[in-house]
Design a protein around this motif. Sequence first.
Motif, PDB file in Angstrom:
ATOM      1  N   LEU A 106       0.829  -1.206   0.000  1.00 46.45           N
ATOM      2  CA  LEU A 106       0.000   0.000   0.000  1.00 46.45           C
ATOM      3  C   LEU A 106       0.859   1.249   0.000  1.00 46.45           C
ATOM      4  N   MET A 107       1.924   1.256   0.782  1.00 45.38           N
ATOM      5  CA  MET A 107       2.801   2.420   0.847  1.00 45.38           C
ATOM      6  C   MET A 107       3.470   2.690  -0.498  1.00 45.38           C
ATOM      7  N   GLU A 108       3.923   1.611  -1.187  1.00 47.85           N
ATOM      8  CA  GLU A 108       4.551   1.796  -2.498  1.00 47.85           C
ATOM      9  C   GLU A 108       3.549   2.326  -3.515  1.00 47.85           C
ATOM     10  N   TYR A 109       2.310   1.898  -3.396  1.00 51.59           N
ATOM     11  CA  TYR A 109       1.278   2.423  -4.289  1.00 51.59           C
ATOM     12  C   TYR A 109       1.035   3.898  -4.014  1.00 51.59           C
ATOM     13  N   GLU A 110       0.813   4.235  -2.765  1.00 54.11           N
ATOM     14  CA  GLU A 110       0.326   5.574  -2.438  1.00 54.11           C
ATOM     15  C   GLU A 110       1.409   6.638  -2.543  1.00 54.11           C
ATOM     16  N   LYS A 111       2.652   6.305  -2.247  1.00 56.73           N
ATOM     17  CA  LYS A 111       3.710   7.316  -2.334  1.00 56.73           C
ATOM     18  C   LYS A 111       3.834   7.853  -3.751  1.00 56.73           C
ATOM     19  N   ALA A 112       3.902   6.950  -4.740  1.00 63.08           N
ATOM     20  CA  ALA A 112       3.975   7.384  -6.135  1.00 63.08           C
ATOM     21  C   ALA A 112       2.680   8.060  -6.564  1.00 63.08           C
ATOM     22  N   GLU A 113       1.552   7.522  -6.104  1.00 66.78           N
ATOM     23  CA  GLU A 113       0.252   8.065  -6.493  1.00 66.78           C
ATOM     24  C   GLU A 113       0.108   9.519  -6.051  1.00 66.78           C
ATOM     25  N   GLU A 114       0.534   9.836  -4.855  1.00 68.13           N
ATOM     26  CA  GLU A 114       0.426  11.206  -4.357  1.00 68.13           C
ATOM     27  C   GLU A 114       1.252  12.168  -5.201  1.00 68.13           C
ATOM     28  N   ALA A 115       2.470  11.760  -5.551  1.00 66.81           N
ATOM     29  CA  ALA A 115       3.330  12.632  -6.352  1.00 66.81           C
ATOM     30  C   ALA A 115       2.762  12.833  -7.756  1.00 66.81           C
ATOM     31  N   LEU A 116       2.251  11.767  -8.360  1.00 66.68           N
ATOM     32  CA  LEU A 116       1.682  11.877  -9.705  1.00 66.68           C
ATOM     33  C   LEU A 116       0.452  12.782  -9.703  1.00 66.68           C
ATOM     34  N   ARG A 117      -0.375  12.656  -8.678  1.00 70.22           N
ATOM     35  CA  ARG A 117      -1.546  13.546  -8.566  1.00 70.22           C
ATOM     36  C   ARG A 117      -1.104  14.995  -8.392  1.00 70.22           C
ATOM     37  N   ALA A 118      -0.090  15.214  -7.564  1.00 71.40           N
ATOM     38  CA  ALA A 118       0.373  16.578  -7.311  1.00 71.40           C
ATOM     39  C   ALA A 118       0.870  17.252  -8.584  1.00 71.40           C
ATOM     40  N   TRP A 119       1.436  16.470  -9.492  1.00 70.63           N
ATOM     41  CA  TRP A 119       1.923  16.999 -10.768  1.00 70.63           C
ATOM     42  C   TRP A 119       0.848  16.984 -11.849  1.00 70.63           C
ATOM     43  N   GLY A 120      -0.330  16.535 -11.521  1.00 66.99           N
ATOM     44  CA  GLY A 120      -1.420  16.531 -12.486  1.00 66.99           C
ATOM     45  C   GLY A 120      -1.271  15.520 -13.594  1.00 66.99           C
ATOM     46  N   VAL A 121      -0.524  14.450 -13.336  1.00 65.08           N
ATOM     47  CA  VAL A 121      -0.303  13.440 -14.379  1.00 65.08           C
ATOM     48  C   VAL A 121      -1.547  12.572 -14.493  1.00 65.08           C
ATOM     49  N   ARG A 122      -2.298  12.766 -15.570  1.00 71.90           N
ATOM     50  CA  ARG A 122      -3.516  11.995 -15.790  1.00 71.90           C
ATOM     51  C   ARG A 122      -3.249  10.756 -16.639  1.00 71.90           C
ATOM     52  N   SER A 123      -2.330  10.861 -17.581  1.00 69.44           N
ATOM     53  CA  SER A 123      -2.038   9.717 -18.447  1.00 69.44           C
ATOM     54  C   SER A 123      -0.578   9.762 -18.870  1.00 69.44           C
ATOM     55  N   THR A 124      -0.095   8.615 -19.321  1.00 66.96           N
ATOM     56  CA  THR A 124       1.315   8.487 -19.696  1.00 66.96           C
ATOM     57  C   THR A 124       1.454   7.773 -21.036  1.00 66.96           C
ATOM     58  N   ILE A 125       2.619   7.904 -21.627  1.00 70.08           N
ATOM     59  CA  ILE A 125       3.074   7.009 -22.696  1.00 70.08           C
ATOM     60  C   ILE A 125       4.275   6.272 -22.135  1.00 70.08           C
ATOM     61  N   VAL A 126       4.149   4.965 -22.017  1.00 67.68           N
ATOM     62  CA  VAL A 126       5.209   4.148 -21.432  1.00 67.68           C
ATOM     63  C   VAL A 126       6.200   3.760 -22.523  1.00 67.68           C
ATOM     64  N   VAL A 127       7.480   3.958 -22.237  1.00 63.19           N
ATOM     65  CA  VAL A 127       8.549   3.597 -23.171  1.00 63.19           C
ATOM     66  C   VAL A 127       9.466   2.587 -22.497  1.00 63.19           C
ATOM     67  N   PHE A 128       9.589   1.412 -23.119  1.00 66.92           N
ATOM     68  CA  PHE A 128      10.496   0.379 -22.643  1.00 66.92           C
ATOM     69  C   PHE A 128      11.626   0.203 -23.654  1.00 66.92           C
ATOM     70  N   GLY A 129      12.709  -0.419 -23.184  1.00 70.08           N
ATOM     71  CA  GLY A 129      13.833  -0.735 -24.056  1.00 70.08           C
ATOM     72  C   GLY A 129      15.044  -1.072 -23.211  1.00 70.08           C
ATOM     73  N   SER A 130      16.076  -1.540 -23.849  1.00 67.30           N
ATOM     74  CA  SER A 130      17.241  -2.049 -23.139  1.00 67.30           C
ATOM     75  C   SER A 130      17.998  -0.959 -22.389  1.00 67.30           C
ATOM     76  N   ALA A 131      18.457  -1.325 -21.182  1.00 63.37           N
ATOM     77  CA  ALA A 131      19.337  -0.438 -20.411  1.00 63.37           C
ATOM     78  C   ALA A 131      20.756  -0.471 -20.963  1.00 63.37           C
ATOM     79  N   ARG A 132      21.059  -1.416 -21.857  1.00 62.64           N
ATOM     80  CA  ARG A 132      22.421  -1.597 -22.362  1.00 62.64           C
ATOM     81  C   ARG A 132      22.701  -0.805 -23.636  1.00 62.64           C
ATOM     82  N   VAL A 133      21.695  -0.126 -24.135  1.00 58.36           N
ATOM     83  CA  VAL A 133      21.852   0.646 -25.373  1.00 58.36           C
ATOM     84  C   VAL A 133      22.405   2.019 -25.047  1.00 58.36           C
ATOM     85  N   GLY A 134      23.504   2.382 -25.716  1.00 56.39           N
ATOM     86  CA  GLY A 134      24.111   3.692 -25.510  1.00 56.39           C
ATOM     87  C   GLY A 134      24.274   4.458 -26.808  1.00 56.39           C
TER      88      GLY A 134
END
Length: 261
Positions: free
Chosen positions: A27-55
């Motif tokens: 619950l704490m991990e959910y709510e900590k991020a949730e509070e910050a996202l609400r404070a910044w008005g983040v309603r939706s996202t575009i998620v980007v994945f990919g390798s950490a090894r690409v430079g």
Amino acid sequence: MASPSYRLAALDQDFLLSEGMRGVRFLMEYEKAEEALRAWGVRSTIVVFGSARVGEETSPNHARWYAQAREFGRIASERGGAMRGEIGQPRDNVIATGGGPGIMGAANRGAHDVGAPSIGFNITLPHEQEPNPWSTPELTFRFHYFAMRKMHFAMRANALVVFPGGFGTFDELFEILTLRQTGKERAIPIVLVDKAYWTSVVGFDALVEHGMVKAADLDLISFAEDAETAWAELLARGLNPGAENSADPAQPALQSEPVTG
């Protein structure tokens, strides 16, 4: 008074980290991020994945993927509604990554290039992952539980764009594909960048041939070769710039709760 039992529960680390408090930590991990996202008005996202090894300089292919991920972060931030700054005005299509280096850092960097906020959902790993320097500090989180991190990825996602990657990238891609296939996620577009890479490492057609998925399931994904065509593909598949994606009309019950907890 020196006994651990006398400590305030909220200040007793041994108690908070005990096995019995695992649900509370979720619950704490959910709510900590949730509070910050609400404070910044983040309603939706575009998620980007990919390798950490690409430079930028690891190989010609890697450099191309890195450059396109950075460009995509810029394009999505400028055109998607992430840069709204008025009080009470929601931000949409904010770039969200796993917070690490490589492709993730490139997408966050593209948002940073144009002064837009972006999110880094980091995870604690045996070899400590450090956040890249480009995600917005107030939107840079660290999770212990993969499950809670994945929930935050999915619950605000308007779209998923996946650049070449390895096991971790596959894990996140197939997580979202499974949610889409089973109707647990809204009808968000999923775009894989560099078709030659993806069709060489994943036998999508073979899955159909062996009866593991339906041919129609492959319509859940599409391909693009660069940042501009990835953005165009998202628009063609229903992404709403500056707005929250609507739910799949075939799944009216999911409109209020697009992702089950």
